[in-house]
Design a protein around this motif. Sequence first.
Motif, PDB file in Angstrom:
ATOM      1  N   PRO A  27       0.686  -1.137   0.003  1.00 40.35           N
ATOM      2  CA  PRO A  27      -0.043   0.052  -0.046  1.00 40.35           C
ATOM      3  C   PRO A  27       0.974   1.286   0.050  1.00 40.35           C
ATOM      4  CG  PRO A  27      -0.765  -1.540   1.472  1.00 40.35           C
ATOM      5  CD  PRO A  27       0.372  -2.033   1.168  1.00 40.35           C
ATOM      6  N   LEU A  28       2.196   1.130   0.261  1.00 45.21           N
ATOM      7  CA  LEU A  28       3.104   2.291   0.394  1.00 45.21           C
ATOM      8  C   LEU A  28       3.629   2.520  -1.017  1.00 45.21           C
ATOM      9  CD1 LEU A  28       4.786   1.899   3.742  1.00 45.21           C
ATOM     10  CD2 LEU A  28       2.599   3.099   3.328  1.00 45.21           C
ATOM     11  N   GLY A  29       3.375   1.667  -1.918  1.00 43.88           N
ATOM     12  CA  GLY A  29       3.998   1.661  -3.270  1.00 43.88           C
ATOM     13  C   GLY A  29       5.457   1.233  -3.493  1.00 43.88           C
ATOM     14  N   MET A  30       5.619   0.196  -2.435  1.00 44.81           N
ATOM     15  CA  MET A  30       7.037  -0.357  -2.342  1.00 44.81           C
ATOM     16  C   MET A  30       6.783  -1.824  -2.666  1.00 44.81           C
ATOM     17  SD  MET A  30       8.321   1.292   1.410  1.00 44.81           S
ATOM     18  CE  MET A  30       9.727   0.469   1.103  1.00 44.81           C
ATOM     19  N   LYS A  31       8.039  -2.196  -3.498  1.00 45.62           N
ATOM     20  CA  LYS A  31       7.852  -3.666  -3.899  1.00 45.62           C
ATOM     21  C   LYS A  31       9.347  -4.058  -3.671  1.00 45.62           C
ATOM     22  CE  LYS A  31       8.999  -2.281  -8.617  1.00 45.62           C
ATOM     23  NZ  LYS A  31       8.380  -1.259  -9.417  1.00 45.62           N
ATOM     24  N   LEU A  32       9.624  -5.461  -3.701  1.00 43.69           N
ATOM     25  CA  LEU A  32      10.565  -6.282  -3.731  1.00 43.69           C
ATOM     26  C   LEU A  32      11.444  -5.799  -5.058  1.00 43.69           C
ATOM     27  CD1 LEU A  32      12.697  -8.181  -2.615  1.00 43.69           C
ATOM     28  CD2 LEU A  32      11.447  -9.956  -3.824  1.00 43.69           C
ATOM     29  N   MET A  33      12.693  -5.232  -5.003  1.00 45.75           N
ATOM     30  CA  MET A  33      13.132  -4.830  -5.972  1.00 45.75           C
ATOM     31  C   MET A  33      14.526  -5.495  -6.294  1.00 45.75           C
ATOM     32  SD  MET A  33      12.905  -0.576  -5.878  1.00 45.75           S
ATOM     33  CE  MET A  33      13.233  -0.393  -7.666  1.00 45.75           C
ATOM     34  N   MET A  34      15.286  -6.191  -5.520  1.00 51.22           N
ATOM     35  CA  MET A  34      16.346  -6.953  -5.813  1.00 51.22           C
ATOM     36  C   MET A  34      16.716  -8.012  -4.634  1.00 51.22           C
ATOM     37  SD  MET A  34      19.311  -4.161  -5.470  1.00 51.22           S
ATOM     38  CE  MET A  34      20.367  -4.964  -6.475  1.00 51.22           C
ATOM     39  N   GLU A  35      17.377  -9.111  -4.822  1.00 50.58           N
ATOM     40  CA  GLU A  35      17.925 -10.106  -4.021  1.00 50.58           C
ATOM     41  C   GLU A  35      19.302 -10.475  -4.661  1.00 50.58           C
ATOM     42  OE1 GLU A  35      15.021 -13.219  -2.365  1.00 50.58           O
ATOM     43  OE2 GLU A  35      14.093 -12.772  -4.211  1.00 50.58           O
ATOM     44  N   PRO A  36      20.075  -9.371  -4.006  1.00 47.11           N
ATOM     45  CA  PRO A  36      21.649  -9.511  -4.597  1.00 47.11           C
ATOM     46  C   PRO A  36      22.148 -10.760  -3.966  1.00 47.11           C
ATOM     47  CG  PRO A  36      21.309  -7.765  -3.024  1.00 47.11           C
ATOM     48  CD  PRO A  36      20.023  -8.341  -3.124  1.00 47.11           C
ATOM     49  N   ALA A  37      21.949 -11.453  -2.810  1.00 54.20           N
ATOM     50  CA  ALA A  37      22.714 -12.317  -2.264  1.00 54.20           C
ATOM     51  C   ALA A  37      21.519 -13.223  -1.498  1.00 54.20           C
ATOM     52  CB  ALA A  37      23.810 -11.921  -1.372  1.00 54.20           C
ATOM     53  N   PRO A  38      21.994 -14.648  -1.231  1.00 47.06           N
ATOM     54  CA  PRO A  38      21.011 -15.385  -0.553  1.00 47.06           C
ATOM     55  C   PRO A  38      20.499 -14.786   0.951  1.00 47.06           C
ATOM     56  CG  PRO A  38      22.662 -16.591  -1.316  1.00 47.06           C
ATOM     57  CD  PRO A  38      23.177 -15.314  -1.660  1.00 47.06           C
TER      58      PRO A  38
END
Length: 124
Positions: A27-38
């Motif tokens: 609802p804040l307009g935020m999303k998962l953007m990256m997973e650079p490492a485990p």
Amino acid sequence: MTRLDHIGLDVGDYEVSKTFYEQALAPLGMKLMMEPAPRICGFGDDFPYFWIAQRAMGPDSGTHVAFRVDDRETVDAFHAAALAAGARDNGEPGLREIYHQRYYGAFVLDPDGNNIEAVCHKPE
């Protein structure tokens, strides 16, 4: 002017926390953007500025993070989404005039007990 660039929380269970934040931050307009490492990921809107990681140190319970939003409806939506994602209520949406007359916030405790807030400083 100084602004917060990014913040990171250590979490106890990466998958549980990742799922929680995907739902609670939407609802804040935020999303998962990256997973650079485990077991490390960044959430944001135009860049990843809110990070979680599961490391050997364990979670840092007691951390407080507040997200500034543009309207009170978004505060309400955040609170509802976070509770639906499994958060514990730590303060229903409402005015907190102890801070100032227009401070409208809501607080939840994430799966590790961190106090996460959405706040609007604008009048209705």
